[in-house]
Each structure stands twice: as structure tokens, then as C-alpha cells.
Design a protein around this motif. Structure first.
Motif, PDB file in Angstrom:
ATOM      1  N   TYR A 307     -44.248  10.058   2.081  1.00  0.00           N
ATOM      2  CA  TYR A 307     -43.807   8.959   2.926  1.00  0.00           C
ATOM      3  C   TYR A 307     -42.458   8.431   2.449  1.00  0.00           C
ATOM      4  CZ  TYR A 307     -48.497   8.954   4.858  1.00  0.00           C
ATOM      5  OH  TYR A 307     -49.650   9.322   5.490  1.00  0.00           O
ATOM      6  N   ILE A 308     -41.588   8.189   3.398  1.00  0.00           N
ATOM      7  CA  ILE A 308     -40.285   7.597   3.104  1.00  0.00           C
ATOM      8  C   ILE A 308     -40.309   6.155   3.590  1.00  0.00           C
ATOM      9  CG2 ILE A 308     -37.801   7.721   3.526  1.00  0.00           C
ATOM     10  CD1 ILE A 308     -38.145  10.710   3.972  1.00  0.00           C
ATOM     11  N   PHE A 309     -39.928   5.239   2.713  1.00  0.00           N
ATOM     12  CA  PHE A 309     -39.867   3.824   3.041  1.00  0.00           C
ATOM     13  C   PHE A 309     -38.399   3.399   3.069  1.00  0.00           C
ATOM     14  CE2 PHE A 309     -44.113   4.452   1.571  1.00  0.00           C
ATOM     15  CZ  PHE A 309     -44.901   3.502   2.230  1.00  0.00           C
ATOM     16  N   VAL A 310     -37.979   2.835   4.193  1.00  0.00           N
ATOM     17  CA  VAL A 310     -36.599   2.380   4.359  1.00  0.00           C
ATOM     18  C   VAL A 310     -36.622   0.901   4.734  1.00  0.00           C
ATOM     19  CG1 VAL A 310     -34.424   2.682   5.607  1.00  0.00           C
ATOM     20  CG2 VAL A 310     -35.879   4.671   5.125  1.00  0.00           C
ATOM     21  N   THR A 311     -35.836   0.084   4.053  1.00  0.00           N
ATOM     22  CA  THR A 311     -35.742  -1.341   4.341  1.00  0.00           C
ATOM     23  C   THR A 311     -34.520  -1.601   5.220  1.00  0.00           C
ATOM     24  OG1 THR A 311     -36.762  -1.900   2.227  1.00  0.00           O
ATOM     25  CG2 THR A 311     -35.585  -3.661   3.370  1.00  0.00           C
ATOM     26  N   LEU A 312     -34.749  -2.171   6.399  1.00  0.00           N
ATOM     27  CA  LEU A 312     -33.684  -2.538   7.335  1.00  0.00           C
ATOM     28  C   LEU A 312     -33.482  -4.050   7.259  1.00  0.00           C
ATOM     29  CD1 LEU A 312     -34.815  -0.390  10.404  1.00  0.00           C
ATOM     30  CD2 LEU A 312     -33.067   0.189   8.712  1.00  0.00           C
ATOM     31  N   ARG A 313     -32.219  -4.479   7.147  1.00  0.00           N
ATOM     32  CA  ARG A 313     -31.896  -5.894   6.950  1.00  0.00           C
ATOM     33  C   ARG A 313     -30.995  -6.375   8.089  1.00  0.00           C
ATOM     34  NH1 ARG A 313     -33.061  -7.130   1.575  1.00  0.00           N
ATOM     35  NH2 ARG A 313     -33.730  -5.295   0.393  1.00  0.00           N
ATOM     36  N   ASN A 314     -31.574  -7.165   8.982  1.00  0.00           N
ATOM     37  CA  ASN A 314     -30.814  -7.662  10.128  1.00  0.00           C
ATOM     38  C   ASN A 314     -30.166  -9.006   9.799  1.00  0.00           C
ATOM     39  OD1 ASN A 314     -29.728  -7.919  12.677  1.00  0.00           O
ATOM     40  ND2 ASN A 314     -31.626  -8.662  13.607  1.00  0.00           N
ATOM     41  N   ASN A 315     -29.378  -9.025   8.743  1.00  0.00           N
ATOM     42  CA  ASN A 315     -28.682 -10.259   8.361  1.00  0.00           C
ATOM     43  C   ASN A 315     -27.349  -9.938   7.689  1.00  0.00           C
ATOM     44  OD1 ASN A 315     -29.594  -9.218   5.937  1.00  0.00           O
ATOM     45  ND2 ASN A 315     -31.021 -10.894   5.510  1.00  0.00           N
ATOM     46  N   GLY A 316     -26.715  -8.847   8.151  1.00  0.00           N
ATOM     47  CA  GLY A 316     -25.460  -8.422   7.562  1.00  0.00           C
ATOM     48  C   GLY A 316     -24.296  -9.334   7.905  1.00  0.00           C
ATOM     49  N   PRO A 317     -23.166  -9.192   7.193  1.00  0.00           N
ATOM     50  CA  PRO A 317     -22.026 -10.098   7.357  1.00  0.00           C
ATOM     51  C   PRO A 317     -21.016  -9.664   8.414  1.00  0.00           C
ATOM     52  CG  PRO A 317     -21.640  -8.663   5.500  1.00  0.00           C
ATOM     53  CD  PRO A 317     -23.007  -8.294   6.035  1.00  0.00           C
ATOM     54  N   VAL A 318     -21.162  -8.458   8.967  1.00  0.00           N
ATOM     55  CA  VAL A 318     -20.135  -7.942   9.879  1.00  0.00           C
ATOM     56  C   VAL A 318     -20.148  -8.678  11.216  1.00  0.00           C
ATOM     57  CG1 VAL A 318     -19.302  -5.892  11.091  1.00  0.00           C
ATOM     58  CG2 VAL A 318     -20.175  -5.698   8.755  1.00  0.00           C
ATOM     59  N   ARG A 319     -21.354  -9.022  11.713  1.00  0.00           N
ATOM     60  CA  ARG A 319     -21.483  -9.740  12.988  1.00  0.00           C
ATOM     61  C   ARG A 319     -22.558 -10.807  12.840  1.00  0.00           C
ATOM     62  NH1 ARG A 319     -22.340  -4.416  13.807  1.00  0.00           N
ATOM     63  NH2 ARG A 319     -20.549  -3.188  14.511  1.00  0.00           N
ATOM     64  N   PRO A 320     -22.534 -11.831  13.685  1.00  0.00           N
ATOM     65  CA  PRO A 320     -23.606 -12.833  13.649  1.00  0.00           C
ATOM     66  C   PRO A 320     -24.953 -12.181  13.930  1.00  0.00           C
ATOM     67  CG  PRO A 320     -21.734 -13.634  14.919  1.00  0.00           C
ATOM     68  CD  PRO A 320     -21.469 -12.179  14.651  1.00  0.00           C
ATOM     69  N   SER A 321     -25.978 -12.631  13.245  1.00  0.00           N
ATOM     70  CA  SER A 321     -27.303 -12.040  13.393  1.00  0.00           C
ATOM     71  C   SER A 321     -27.951 -12.465  14.695  1.00  0.00           C
ATOM     72  CB  SER A 321     -28.197 -12.456  12.213  1.00  0.00           C
ATOM     73  OG  SER A 321     -29.486 -11.909  12.348  1.00  0.00           O
ATOM     74  N   GLY A 322     -28.536 -11.476  15.387  1.00  0.00           N
ATOM     75  CA  GLY A 322     -29.291 -11.730  16.609  1.00  0.00           C
ATOM     76  C   GLY A 322     -30.321 -10.637  16.773  1.00  0.00           C
ATOM     77  N   PRO A 323     -31.235 -10.744  17.712  1.00  0.00           N
ATOM     78  CA  PRO A 323     -32.197  -9.660  17.955  1.00  0.00           C
ATOM     79  C   PRO A 323     -31.460  -8.367  18.287  1.00  0.00           C
ATOM     80  CG  PRO A 323     -32.855 -11.652  19.103  1.00  0.00           C
ATOM     81  CD  PRO A 323     -31.461 -11.897  18.601  1.00  0.00           C
ATOM     82  N   VAL A 324     -31.978  -7.265  17.815  1.00  0.00           N
ATOM     83  CA  VAL A 324     -31.306  -5.989  18.022  1.00  0.00           C
ATOM     84  C   VAL A 324     -32.350  -4.881  18.014  1.00  0.00           C
ATOM     85  CG1 VAL A 324     -30.890  -5.528  15.567  1.00  0.00           C
ATOM     86  CG2 VAL A 324     -29.313  -4.588  17.277  1.00  0.00           C
TER      87      VAL A 324
END
Length: 651
Positions: A307-324
Motif C-alpha cells: 500500500y502506498i500512502f500519500v498525504t495531500l495538503r490543500n493549504n498551499g501558499p501559491v493560491r488561496p485555499s478553496g474546495p478543489v
């Protein structure tokens, strides 16, 4: 072994930075979610969709209880989102289905209160047989059908020209029409997808895999709905707890971009380009257990528990955070360096579609690697691909993966190489050296600062590469001697220069020989072109343990092997002397029987699964466990019980 230094190794300066190739799943696991949002949130997603016509077509059979609860809890938030996204210009409708269709709210304006009441009145019951009438529910809303046999109520609301028209379909099952019967291909379902496209209606298909793993037939039909109608396809958690987010995500194609990133190292906060090393991504790891693991390990050939576990972080600095929304794509490469994009080096092996992230959400996605191609060590590349979060740096064919990863926070890689050995023993691994015709390549073997390997390291170049290296001057740093085509180095490593005049890949055999000291000794093996920046490599976590170390619980897997019985497979550990296989009809009772003792060959590898076939049973009524025994009297430990017994069907 020669100690004459006849090849006259020449000193070369060490580089200050070490390049390692740490390119670092079944179903996605959502991070714990906050409490339900208040009815009137202070902020909503700033997407601008224009006029909206939205009809919800919801499966309300007995298995959908969790999904209905999630929709109820999130509906007022969703309503606020629709109001903001359409600037108040919207119409709503609601139909539900089991083996029949019920029109609860006709498509129209000003029906917010009625919609809220009907949503909150939904109750999950019925639908004992598997197919449900999702295809007929689409037929009702796409073609504005009046009441008919098996349809309760008329759907006569007008879809507006110029509005964005969406049907949000939520179900966990196959389409079965009104006769509760699914036939391969389901002509009506295919026709509804095309009819929706012809009428400029997008189907946002939300699949809730309530039975556990995803059914590929259901997934294919739901994907077809979305693809043909230019809608979106989403998969939720099995309990439907995140179905509200999936439903809301039909707005994804008209929202402002967000910024999802995967860390390159522990210091990475998503800034592009990234700083420090890019090869130690803590957001990617491989485990031999679906429940995860504390530290990444190797994939095991012949095992279904990779199993591969990948953590996705929707709070990066490039753009304002929103649903994606987007998809996670995974690739593998035999351990080595200097990998180029889209040149055949990287092999794509898994895509997880329909991932939707709320603003600021951090999500661990688990992906099963169904078939590791060969025994050995691998690099894994992870790419987040999203129209709402595009790559900021182009990935051109033939471009350097190192540069692409550093420039795009959507990409990460990680080493999956762990070399374990007993004190005083040896450990073996491989490294793919990718040479370029126009470049001088320097191969470095370098331990972490202040942690030289407690022993020696040898590199077998193979006869052809050895002769090319010797013909080009035989330059090396830290070389202690040669024997045949093998170069020998001490625990501080060394470096080797190659000028071969052609582009070629050579597989090197690396051997670590322990001097008896225990510990973890990271050894960084990487390449540099023309004395400049690192272009790829591998970090080998060389782990030396005593024979009496405590045994590790393995993660066994079972599968039928036709009329031959049941195959039990598990991963091996070098300090395990032997294994006892147990069988039981009811483990909770404490009754079980040993059915085999397995003593691995001394050459057994941790990257190849051990296997045993129980020919005495078809396995359907049995549970199995594996007892691991340490070599040096370190005791024993029993694994979890596993079985082929199928899970309970839907009520």
C-alpha cells in the motif's frame, strides 16, 4: 582483492548536497473532519457559476443511511454555496429512487424551504435486491416525464437555456431499471448519459462504495455518466460520511483555483520552487499493511499487501485555499538516478480519480499496489493532477524529473529502499546507473553526516561497464581495492567518474557487509553531471539488527488458487528463523490448529513474499494467521487473522 591501487584512483571534491531518489491504495481514507458547519457559514467557496439549475437524484435504499445523514448535515451549507455561486439565480429539484422513482421536489425557483424539508425527511430503507432504478431516475429528470408506472409524481420543471444544468446522482449500486435487473452494458444507462450530453445537462456521478471495495462495473457506469455528459465523477468513503463534499464538488469546474501540495521534505511548506532536499518526502510511504505503518518499507513481490500512502495538503501558499478536485497519479521506477519525464523511464501504475478536498483539508490517500512487477527496490513518483490546481512549471517530454519536482509542489518522490541485515552479515540491493553520452557522470556513495556505515560497501559494475570505466582513466575517490568488476569502499563511501561516450543504463549490484555493530546507517547513492547539480539517486536505509531482535508481526493475505486450495502469502524479515501457520474456523473461541512450519532459505529476501498453499480446503470457512519466530531466542508474535469469507451483503 587487490590493494595495489593499480587503477590509480584520483581524488575528487565532495559535493555539498546529496541527491537521493526517494520517489516515494483499495480506497482513500479521509482525515478526521470538523463538526458540521453552521447553517449560514461566514464564508463560502468564491466560485462564480452563473445561473444554476440543479436536480438531486438520490438512492434512498437501506444501505445509504450514512450518505443520507451526511447530505442532511451539509445541505444548508450547500444551499448557501449555490446561492453565492449563482448570485441568487438558481432552481432546485429532488428525486429519489429504489426500484421505482419518486419526484419529491419539481425543478423550480423559490423552493428552498421545501427542498430542506424533503432532504431532512429522507429515510434509508428497502432495496433488498441489488440493482436500483438510477437509470430511470435520470430518464425522469432529463426528459421531464409525467407520472407513469413505477414513477410517483411528475417532473415538469423547465431546464433553462443559458443556465448551467446539473444532475447530482448519488448511489451505491448498478442501474436496474424498473424490473430490478441489470444487464451487461445497460443500454438505458448509456442512453441517458448521451441524452444528458445532447441536452447540455452535466451528470455529477457520486459513487458510495458501501460494500467496502469499489465495484469496477458500478464505477465504470458512473464514470461513463460523467465523461459522456462532461460532468464529474467522485468516489466517497464507504460509510458515505464525506458525500456532502462530493455533492458540493459539482461546482468545481467554475470555482477559483486552489493549491494542493505534497511535501518534498520536512521543511517544505509548499513554496515553489522548493528548498532543501527534494528526495525525502515525508508525505509518501509504502507499507505492507492496509492499516499503514510507522516508517516506510519495501514493496514485496508476490504479496497483495503493498500500500502506498500519500498525504495531500490543500493549504498551499501559491493560491488561496478553496474546495478543489483532482486525481492522484502514481509511477514507479527501479531504484537509480537521472530519470527523464515521458521517455519510458517512469511506469504509470495507478490513478485515483475523483478526489475532492475541502478548503484547508489535509488528506491521507491509501492506494493498493496490485502487482509489484519484480523483486527489488523501487522509486515512486506521486503527481496531483487538477484543473483547479494546475502545474505552474511545464512537464515537457524529456525534461528532468528533479527540476519538475522542485518547481511543482504537485509532484513528490521518495525512496522506498530499506536494506536490512543481521549483525556481521551482508545485505544486497541494486542501483540503475543512467549514463548520458554527452556528460561526465560522477557516482557518489555518501553516508549521512557523522553516520558512516559500520562495515564495507562494494559495487559490482559488471564487466562491460568496468572496462569502460578503466579505459576512461579509472578515476575514483575512497577506493580501497578491486576484484574482478567489483569496487570496494569503506564505511565513508567514495565516488567514481564515468566518461563512456554513449547513453546507456547499467544495473549495479551493491553489497553492504556489516562489521557487527547494530544501527541504521543511511547511505546516499547519487549521480552528478559534469560536477554540477545532482540528477538523481537513492537513499538506502541500511539497517543492521541482531538475530535475537523481537520478531515482527507480518501482514498475511489469502487468495483462492482454483482447485488447488488457498494460498497464504506474507512478507519475510531477515531475523525471523521460521514461521508457524495456523488455521481456525472461529479464532475468537481460541480454537486453532497448526498446519505448517515454514523455514525460509538463507537467501530469502525481504522483497519477495513467502507462500504456502493449503490444499485441504477451499478456504471459505477458515481463518489463517502466521506466527513469526526470531532467530536468537527473541520470542514469537502472531499476526492478525485473515480469511476469504466474504463480507456481509447490504441489508
Amino acid at each position: 582483492m587487490s590493494k595495489s591501487h593499480a587503477l590509480r584512483p584520483r581524488a575528487m571534491p565532495w559535493l555539498g548536497a546529496a541527491m537521493l531518489c526517494l520517489f516515494m491504495f483499495t480506497q482513500a481514507h479521509a482525515a478526521p473532519r470538523p463538526a458540521p458547519v453552521p447553517p449560514k457559514p461566514a464564508e463560502v467557496d468564491p466560485c462564480e457559476c452563473g445561473p444554476l439549475d440543479v436536480v438531486f437524484a438520490i438512492d434512498d435504499t437501506g444501505s445509504m443511511g450514512g450518505s443520507l445523514n451526511a447530505i442532511k448535515a451539509s445541505f444548508l451549507n450547500l444551499l448557501s454555496q449555490i446561492q453565492a455561486s449563482s448570485n441568487g439565480d438558481y432552481r432546485l429539484g429532488l428525486v429519489t429512487f429504489k426500484d421505482d422513482v419518486t419526484v419529491r421536489v419539481d425543478l423550480g425557483a423559490g423552493n428552498d424551504a421545501l427542498m430542506n424539508a424533503e432532504i431532512n425527511n429522507l429515510t434509508a430503507f428497502g432495496g433488498a435486491r441489488e440493482p436500483e432504478a438510477s437509470d430511470e431516475a435520470l430518464n425522469t429528470v432529463i426528459h421531464n416525464l409525467v407520472a407513469r408506472p413505477f414513477q410517483n409524481g411528475a417532473f415538469t420543471g423547465v431546464w433553462r437555456t443559458g443556465a448551467r444544468k446539473v444532475v447530482v446522482l448519488v448511489t451505491d449500486n448498478l442501474p436496474g431499471g424498473f424490473n430490478d435487473n441489470y444487464s451487461a452494458g445497460n443500454a438505458l444507462a448509456s442512453a441517458m448519459a448521451q441524452s444528458a450530453a445532447n441536452n447540455d445537462i452535466r451528470i455529477h456521478a457520486v459513487y458510495v462504495p458501501t460494500w467496502g471495495g469499489q465495484n469496477p462495473v458500478i464505477a465504470g457506469i458512473m464514470q461513463n455518466y460523467a465523461t459522456v455528459s462532461q460532468g464529474a465523477y467522485r468516489v466517497t468513503q464507504p460509510d458515505g460520511s464525506d458525500v456532502g463534499l462530493a455533492v458540493q464538488d459539482f461546482l468545481s469546474d467554475c470555482r477559483k483555483p486552489s493549491d494542493v501540495y505534497i511535501r518534498d521534505n520536512v521543511y517544505d511548506n509548499g513554496t515553489e520552487p522548493s528548498s532543501y532536499d527534494i528526495w525525502t518526502s515525508p508525505d509518501i510511504k509504502i507499507c505492507n499493511n492496509p492499516a499503514g505503518c510507522a516508517a516506510s518499507t519495501n514493496p514485496v513481490f508476490g504479496s497483495t499487501n503493498n500500500y502506498i500512502f500519500v498525504t495531500l495538503r490543500n493549504n498551499g501558499p501559491v493560491r488561496p485555499s478553496g474546495p478543489v478536485s483532482g486525481k492522484l497519479m502514481l509511477y514507479y521506477l527501479p531504484s537509480g538516478g537521472s530519470a527523464l519525464w515521458e521517455t519510458g523511464s517512469w511506469v504509470h501504475f495507478k490513478t485515483v480519480p475523483g478526489i475532492f478536498l475541502s478548503a484547508g483539508e489535509v488528506r491521507d490517500v491509501s492506494v493498493r499496489w496490485d502487482s509489484v512487477p519484480l523483486p527489488g527496490h523501487y522509486c515512486i513518483l506521486a503527481r496531483w493532477v487538477s484543473a483547479g490546481d494546475p502545474m505552474t512549471f511545464p512537464e515537457l517530454p524529456g525534461s528532468d524529473t528533479v527540476v519538475n519536482t522542485r518547481q511543482n509542489n504537485n509532484i513528490a518522490w521518495r525512496n522506498v529502499d530499506v536494506v536490512r541485515m543481521l549483525t556481521g552479515g551482508v545485505g544486497h540491493t541494486t542501483y540503475d546507473l543512467r549514463l548520458r553520452a554527452e556528460r561526465m557522470t560522477t557516482l557518489f556513495l555518501r553516508p549521512d553526516a557523522d553516520t558512516p556505515f559500520a562495515g564495507g560497501v562494494s559495487v559490482d559494475l559488471g564487466r562491460e561497464l568496468f572496462e569502460m570505466w578503466r579505459a576512461s582513466g579509472g578515476e575514483a575517490e575512497g577506493l580501497e581495492g578491486t576484484e574482478g568488476s567489483t569496487l570496494f569502499f569503506g564505511g565513508h563511501g567514495g565516488a567514481v567518474n564515468f566518461r563512456v561516450g554513449k547513453t546507456v543504463t547499467h544495473r549495479l549490484d551493491l553489497t553492504f557487509k556489516s562489521d557487527g555493530h547494530e544501527g541504521v546507517f543511511p547511505m546516499n547513492v547519487f549521480e552528478v553531471f559534469d560536477g554540477k547539480e545532482p540528477v538523481g539517486g537513492v537513499r538506502y536505509d541500511v539497517t543492521v539488527i541482531p538475530p535475537h531482535a523481537e520478531p515482527l508481526p507480518v501482514a498475511p493475505a489469502v487468495r483462492p488458487v482454483g482447485d488447488k486450495g488457498v494460498e497464504l502469502s506474507w512478507h519475510h524479515a531477515v531475523h525471523h528463523k521460521h514461521y508457524t501457520l495456523l488455521r481456525s474456523t472461529n479464532p475468537a473461541s481460541g480454537d486453532f490448529e497448526p498446519i505448517a512450519e515454514i523455514v525460509p532459505d538463507e537467501r530469502a529476501s525481504e522483497t519477495v513474499a513467502l507462500r504456502f498453499v493449503d490444499a485441504a480446503s477451499d478456504g471459505a470457512g477458515f481463518f489463517y494467521a502466521v506466527v513469526s519466530h526470531s532467530r536468537g531466542g527473541g520470542g514469537s508474535v502472531t499476526s492478525e487473522w485473515v480469511t476469504l469469507r466474504p463480507p456481509s451483503n447490504k441489508e
